[in-house]
Motif scaffolding. Structure first.
Motif, short mmCIF file in Angstrom:
data_model
loop_
_atom_site.label_atom_id
_atom_site.label_comp_id
_atom_site.label_asym_id
_atom_site.label_seq_id
_atom_site.Cartn_x
_atom_site.Cartn_y
_atom_site.Cartn_z
N HIS A 193 6.37 8.03 -18.54
CA HIS A 193 6.19 7.22 -18.25
C HIS A 193 4.78 6.62 -19.31
O HIS A 193 3.52 6.47 -19.01
N ARG B 40 1.72 1.69 -3.51
CA ARG B 40 0.91 2.37 -4.55
C ARG B 40 0.50 4.16 -4.40
O ARG B 40 1.15 4.53 -5.12
N ARG B 41 0.67 4.12 -2.75
CA ARG B 41 0.65 6.13 -2.37
C ARG B 41 1.90 5.97 -2.87
O ARG B 41 1.64 7.99 -3.27
N THR C 137 1.04 -1.09 -18.67
CA THR C 137 1.47 -1.56 -17.01
C THR C 137 2.51 -1.31 -16.32
O THR C 137 3.73 -1.16 -17.23
N ARG D 53 4.08 5.66 -6.03
CA ARG D 53 3.67 5.43 -7.12
C ARG D 53 2.57 6.81 -7.42
O ARG D 53 2.38 7.35 -8.87
N LEU D 54 1.69 6.83 -6.89
CA LEU D 54 0.60 8.34 -7.04
C LEU D 54 1.44 10.00 -7.01
O LEU D 54 0.98 10.41 -7.55
N THR D 55 2.48 10.69 -6.21
CA THR D 55 3.31 11.26 -6.40
C THR D 55 4.32 11.44 -7.21
O THR D 55 4.96 11.84 -7.45
N ASP D 56 4.65 9.73 -7.05
CA ASP D 56 5.83 10.52 -8.39
C ASP D 56 6.17 8.44 -9.08
O ASP D 56 6.49 8.13 -8.27
N ALA D 57 5.76 8.51 -10.52
CA ALA D 57 6.05 6.97 -10.59
C ALA D 57 7.33 6.93 -11.42
O ALA D 57 6.93 5.45 -12.12
N GLU E 2 0.52 -0.77 0.04
CA GLU E 2 -0.11 -0.06 -0.17
C GLU E 2 1.34 1.21 0.26
O GLU E 2 0.60 2.69 -0.87
#
Length: 232
Positions: free
Chosen positions: A143, A69-70, A155, A72-76, A66
């Motif tokens: 990305h 996941r979080r 993906t 990745r929401l701010t920096d891919a 988790e």
């Protein structure tokens, strides 16, 4: 090192692991910050963005996947290395599918971990340029992927696999090489996952009737090239 040394964030609830990584990585010249749980780690990543995160999967409260996941929401593009137990292949697969760049199994060799940290940081520094092959374009920083101007949704794992091909066009890559470079050294899951992802990539790259780019070299591996090839 020249300039400001890279900052590494270690998120692990084991005080022994945190101490080892903090002392060892600091000795190697990195700036290290450590957090004992997912909430503290996320807070640190937002307040002082690191260049790389070493993340334990089994964390109290907010679990490692988790946290990933979080992040990745701010920096891919932030490199994230997972720490997992040897008997948790399903979590290793889930982590890579969720956007992790690599994983290290416990117990681990510190020298091997440092080598992989260096490789990930070096690779991130090289990722500023757009990768191109024929009408295919891949932008690691944004990305994004396009073929002949057509947007292709990938993906995280498909993106890593396609990046591996674009970094070495024309070279035949064996299944073991693809597993090491796109899934991480020491991958313990099903090696046939390569065939599955090759099929998915082909479907997306050829979605508008374009010519095949990823070809099968039977008994050897796969190659990114233009021109005729097998369609197994």
């Amino acid at each position: 090192m020249e300039g400001v040394p890279p900052r590494i964030l270690v998120i692990d609830d084991d005080p022994g692991v945190r101490s080892l990584l903090t002392r060892g990585l600091s000795y190697e010249g990195y700036v290290v910050e450590a957090a004992a749980d997912g909430e503290a780690g996320l807070r640190s990543a937002l307040e002082r963005p690191p260049e790389l995160v070493i993340l334990d999967v089994m964390l109290p409260g907010i679990g490692g996947l988790e946290v990933l996941r979080r992040l990745r929401l701010t920096d891919a593009t932030l490199p994230v290395m997972l720490l997992t137990a040897r008997d948790q292949p399903e979590q290793q697969v889930a982590g890579l599918e969720g956007g992790a760049d690599d994983y290290v199994t416990k117990p681990f060799s510190f020298d091997v971990l440092v080598a992989r940290v260096r490789a990930r940081l070096r690779r991130r520094g090289d990722e500023g340029g757009v990768l191109r092959f024929g009408d295919l374009t891949l932008d690691p920083a944004a990305h994004t992927a396009q073929r002949a101007g057509r947007e292709i949704t990938l993906t995280a794992q498909e993106f890593r696999l396609l990046t591996t091909f674009l970094e070495q066009p024309g070279r035949v890559l064996s299944k073991s090489v693809l597993l090491d470079r796109a899934w991480g050294l020491g991958y313990l899951g099903d090696p046939n996952v390569v065939e599955t992802y090759i099929k998915q990539l082909r479907q997306k790259l050829e979605g508008a009737g374009e010519a095949r780019l990823i070809h099968t070299i039977r008994g050897v591996g796969y190659v990114l090239r233009q021109g005729p090839g097998e369609r197994p």
